[in-house]
Motif scaffolding. Structure first.
Motif, PDB file in Angstrom:
ATOM      1  N   LEU A  45      25.356  38.936 -23.065  1.00 28.70           N
ATOM      2  CA  LEU A  45      25.595  40.235 -23.800  1.00 28.70           C
ATOM      3  C   LEU A  45      25.250  41.384 -22.886  1.00 28.70           C
ATOM      4  O   LEU A  45      24.365  41.502 -22.316  1.00 28.70           O
ATOM      5  N   ASN A  46      26.545  42.301 -22.873  1.00 28.23           N
ATOM      6  CA  ASN A  46      26.233  43.657 -22.567  1.00 28.23           C
ATOM      7  C   ASN A  46      26.408  44.719 -23.693  1.00 28.23           C
ATOM      8  O   ASN A  46      27.430  44.717 -24.197  1.00 28.23           O
ATOM      9  N   MET A  47      25.555  45.607 -23.774  1.00 27.79           N
ATOM     10  CA  MET A  47      25.410  46.545 -24.715  1.00 27.79           C
ATOM     11  C   MET A  47      24.937  47.799 -24.346  1.00 27.79           C
ATOM     12  O   MET A  47      24.291  48.034 -23.538  1.00 27.79           O
ATOM     13  N   ARG A  48      25.572  49.040 -24.743  1.00 30.29           N
ATOM     14  CA  ARG A  48      25.085  50.328 -24.550  1.00 30.29           C
ATOM     15  C   ARG A  48      24.147  50.805 -25.692  1.00 30.29           C
ATOM     16  O   ARG A  48      24.454  50.457 -26.683  1.00 30.29           O
ATOM     17  N   VAL A  49      22.912  51.325 -25.383  1.00 34.55           N
ATOM     18  CA  VAL A  49      21.936  51.715 -26.317  1.00 34.55           C
ATOM     19  C   VAL A  49      21.226  53.309 -25.897  1.00 34.55           C
ATOM     20  O   VAL A  49      21.347  53.323 -24.701  1.00 34.55           O
ATOM     21  N   PRO A  50      20.926  53.953 -26.739  1.00 35.98           N
ATOM     22  CA  PRO A  50      20.135  55.304 -26.382  1.00 35.98           C
ATOM     23  C   PRO A  50      19.072  55.050 -25.456  1.00 35.98           C
ATOM     24  O   PRO A  50      18.404  53.966 -25.602  1.00 35.98           O
ATOM     25  N   LYS A  51      19.038  55.877 -24.484  1.00 33.04           N
ATOM     26  CA  LYS A  51      17.612  55.607 -23.639  1.00 33.04           C
ATOM     27  C   LYS A  51      16.541  55.429 -24.235  1.00 33.04           C
ATOM     28  O   LYS A  51      15.620  54.685 -23.811  1.00 33.04           O
ATOM     29  N   ARG A  52      16.284  56.192 -25.126  1.00 34.66           N
ATOM     30  CA  ARG A  52      15.014  56.231 -26.082  1.00 34.66           C
ATOM     31  C   ARG A  52      14.512  54.798 -26.688  1.00 34.66           C
ATOM     32  O   ARG A  52      13.544  54.351 -26.645  1.00 34.66           O
ATOM     33  N   LEU A  53      15.684  54.170 -26.967  1.00 30.46           N
ATOM     34  CA  LEU A  53      15.396  52.887 -27.770  1.00 30.46           C
ATOM     35  C   LEU A  53      15.247  51.955 -26.763  1.00 30.46           C
ATOM     36  O   LEU A  53      14.341  51.138 -26.857  1.00 30.46           O
ATOM     37  N   LEU A  54      16.148  51.985 -25.555  1.00 26.00           N
ATOM     38  CA  LEU A  54      15.361  50.992 -24.356  1.00 26.00           C
ATOM     39  C   LEU A  54      14.059  51.144 -23.942  1.00 26.00           C
ATOM     40  O   LEU A  54      13.327  50.250 -23.859  1.00 26.00           O
ATOM     41  N   ASP A  55      13.736  52.380 -23.693  1.00 22.63           N
ATOM     42  CA  ASP A  55      12.485  52.849 -23.480  1.00 22.63           C
ATOM     43  C   ASP A  55      11.448  52.379 -24.398  1.00 22.63           C
ATOM     44  O   ASP A  55      10.280  51.566 -23.948  1.00 22.63           O
ATOM     45  N   ALA A  56      11.669  52.260 -25.525  1.00 21.65           N
ATOM     46  CA  ALA A  56      10.815  51.742 -26.571  1.00 21.65           C
ATOM     47  C   ALA A  56      10.830  50.432 -26.693  1.00 21.65           C
ATOM     48  O   ALA A  56       9.668  49.725 -26.888  1.00 21.65           O
ATOM     49  N   VAL A  57      11.784  49.632 -26.331  1.00 21.35           N
ATOM     50  CA  VAL A  57      11.910  48.265 -26.118  1.00 21.35           C
ATOM     51  C   VAL A  57      11.111  47.845 -25.063  1.00 21.35           C
ATOM     52  O   VAL A  57      10.104  46.671 -25.099  1.00 21.35           O
TER      53      VAL A  57
END
Length: 87
Positions: A45-57
């Motif tokens: 799976l390849n998906m784009r998410v906001p940087k702040r969401l990825l940082d929180a993850v």
């Protein structure tokens, strides 16, 4: 005073320890539940998410001591296991 659980470096070592030890003598308060992944990862799976969401993850996965990709897989599994309340 209870004994500390020794550092176990392999599944085999952990199995031998659990088979032989009287676990009532050990302090198990610091242990965390874990999930084992048995299914082969056969799709990507390849998906784009906001940087702040990825940082929180990444922060949350670091707190749990697991890779962030496993954290995301677990979140998807939890979401899919909930009953659909929109019916």
């Amino acid at each position: 005073m209870r004994k500390k659980v020794p550092a176990l470096k392999s599944d085999e070592e952990a199995e031998r320890f659990v088979d032989a030890a009287d676990l009532t003598q050990y302090d198990l308060a610091g242990l965390r539940p874990t999930r084992f992944e048995f299914d082969k990862k056969s799709a990507q799976l390849n998906m784009r998410v906001p940087k702040r969401l990825l940082d929180a993850v990444k922060r949350q996965s670091a707190k749990r001591g697991i890779p962030y990709t496993r954290f995301i897989r677990e979140a998807v599994e939890v979401a899919l296991s909930r009953p659909d309340k929109r019916r």
